[in-house]
Scaffold this active site. Sequence first.
Site, PDB file in Angstrom:
ATOM      1  N   ALA A 111      -1.406  -3.550 -12.479  1.00 28.30           N
ATOM      2  CA  ALA A 111      -2.316  -4.697 -12.437  1.00 28.30           C
ATOM      3  C   ALA A 111      -3.748  -4.214 -12.587  1.00 28.30           C
ATOM      4  CB  ALA A 111      -2.143  -5.482 -11.141  1.00 28.30           C
ATOM      5  N   PHE A 112      -4.627  -5.151 -12.900  1.00 34.18           N
ATOM      6  CA  PHE A 112      -5.955  -4.761 -13.357  1.00 34.18           C
ATOM      7  C   PHE A 112      -6.798  -4.105 -12.278  1.00 34.18           C
ATOM      8  CE2 PHE A 112      -8.518  -8.026 -11.423  1.00 34.18           C
ATOM      9  CZ  PHE A 112      -9.833  -7.688 -11.707  1.00 34.18           C
ATOM     10  N   LYS A 113      -6.462  -4.307 -11.014  1.00 34.99           N
ATOM     11  CA  LYS A 113      -7.277  -3.686  -9.958  1.00 34.99           C
ATOM     12  C   LYS A 113      -7.280  -2.167 -10.045  1.00 34.99           C
ATOM     13  CE  LYS A 113      -7.672  -7.663  -7.152  1.00 34.99           C
ATOM     14  NZ  LYS A 113      -6.898  -8.557  -8.061  1.00 34.99           N
ATOM     15  N   ASP A 114      -6.238  -1.600 -10.660  1.00 40.44           N
ATOM     16  CA  ASP A 114      -6.208  -0.144 -10.826  1.00 40.44           C
ATOM     17  C   ASP A 114      -7.421   0.370 -11.599  1.00 40.44           C
ATOM     18  OD1 ASP A 114      -3.736   0.157  -9.554  1.00 40.44           O
ATOM     19  OD2 ASP A 114      -2.616  -0.133 -11.409  1.00 40.44           O
ATOM     20  N   LEU A 117     -10.078   0.590  -8.999  1.00 45.06           N
ATOM     21  CA  LEU A 117      -9.747   1.349  -7.784  1.00 45.06           C
ATOM     22  C   LEU A 117      -9.405   2.808  -8.051  1.00 45.06           C
ATOM     23  CD1 LEU A 117      -7.884  -1.388  -5.761  1.00 45.06           C
ATOM     24  CD2 LEU A 117      -9.995  -0.221  -5.116  1.00 45.06           C
TER      25      LEU A 117
END
Length: 464
Positions: A111-114, A117
Site C-alpha cells: 500500500a502507498f504508505k510504504d 514510511l
Amino acid sequence: MNYVSTRGVDHGLDFGAILLAGLARDGGLFVPESWPVLDLRAFERFAGGTYADVALEVMWPYVDGSSFDSDELGSIVADAYSTFDDPDVVPLRDLGDGLYLAELFHGPTLAFKDIALQLVGRLFDAELARRGQRVTIVGATSGDTGSAAIEACRDREAIDIFILHPEGRVSDVQRRQMTTVDAPNVHNIAIAGTFDDCQDLVKALFADTDFRDRRNLSAVNSINWARVMAQIVYYVRCAAQLGGGTQPVSFAVPTGNFGNVFAGYAAQRMGTPISQFIIGSNRNDILTRFLESGTMAMAGVKPTLSPAMDIQVSSNFERLLFELCNRDGARVAELMTEFRGERQFSVTADQLALLREHWDGACIDDDQTKKVIAATYEHYRVIVDPHTAVGLGAAQARRRDDGVPVVCLATAQPAKFPDAVEAAIGVRPALPDRLRNLLERDERFDSLPNDLAAVRDHIEGVLG
Ligand SMILES: *Cc1c(COP(=O)(O)O)cnc(C)c1O
C-alpha cells in the site's frame, strides 16, 4: 530550509528537528518557510531518471541546512526504495482514454504508505543515532496501516515499535503481515477489545507523562512533514514522464487525511504543471462537502469498502488552509479552535473561489466503488482496489479537459482487499509473490487484557 508551524508560533527549526518533533508545540503542522522551485532542465532529467535519483533531487532542498548531507540522504533514499518489488518503484500504467494509473503499491506491505514510511523509518534512525537517542513508537491499528509502520521500523537500531490490534478483529492476512515480521525490535500486542479500546490505550500511554518521557514515546503519524515530502516525488516524476514539465497533467487522488494530495499541491508550488486535483472521497466526504460549500463540518465516521479513508477530519488540510490564509498562522489557529469547539469552520467566498480554480471533489459510495472496479476490469482488463476505484470514479466524474492526461493514484494492491474485489468482479485477486507462504510463516505476538497497567508493564518489561 527552515520550517514554520501552520499556527505561527514555532519557527526557525531545521529538518532534523521537525522530523523528530512531528507536531509543532503550538499544535500546528510544520511547513517549509518557502517552496523551492524546479527549473525546466530538472523536469527533462526526471523524465528518464530512476526513482531514487529523482527522489534525491526533489527532496534535497527540504533537507538542506540540517545535519543530513546529500550523500547520506542519497544512500538512505536508495536503501528505502530497494525494498520495492518493481524496479521502477512507481510504474505508470497507461489505461487508455488519457487515463493513467500510478502504482504506489509495490512496497513491502502493498500500500502507498510504504513510499513515505520506508524512507521516514530510516531518516528517524539516522537522526536518532546522531543524537544518541532512542524512541519507542506506540500505535494502534484496525488492520490496514499497522504493517506499514512495522515494516518501516523493523531492524532499525534506535527504534522499538509496539503495535496494538484488537484480538480476533483483523483479517488473517492483515494480522499475519504484522505478526510474522521477524525482527527483535517489533512487538505486536493483541488486545482483548475493539479498535477503539486499542486507540484509547495508546492515548492513555501518551498521556502518562512520566512513562512517555522515560521511554521517549513517539508516533510516525501522517502529519509528519517528512511523509508529505516523500510523496511529492511521484507527482513530479509522473508529470515529467507524461508532459516533460511543460504540458499540464491532472491528478485524481483517493483522499482520507489529505497527506497524499497535499504532496501534489507542494509539487505544483515547486513548478510542476498540474492543472487539476480531483479528490475522491468515500461516504466520509468532509472534503467534497467543503469544496461545494466552503464549510468544513465534522460528521461521524461511517465504515466503507475503503477503510483507510474512513476518517472524520483530514488533518493535513491545515497545511492548505495556511496557504489559503496567506500564511497567517494566527488566523489558522483561530479557525482550528472554532473547528474543535463548534465542529465546523468556513472559509471566505474568495478563498473558496481560489481553491476551485484547480480543485474538484466527488464522493463515490460503496455501490459506485464496486461499479468502478467492475467497469475498469471490463474496459481495461485491470483490477483495482476499492481505494483506487474511489479516485478513478472521481476522475471520470470530474475531469475538466479531455486533452489533459489524468494520473489516478493507485494506493493499494487489489489483493489487500480481496472481498470487495471479489464482490465486484467475481474474481479473487491472488496474493503477490512477496506474500506467498504468509499463511505458513510463524507468528509472534502477545495477548493482553484491555487494561492500561497491563500494557504499560508489558512494554516496560520488554524494554527492560
Ligand atoms: C492512507 C490511504 C489513503 C488515504 O491517503 P491520505 O494521505 O490519508 O489522504 C488512500 N488509500 C490507501 C490504500 C491508504 O492506505
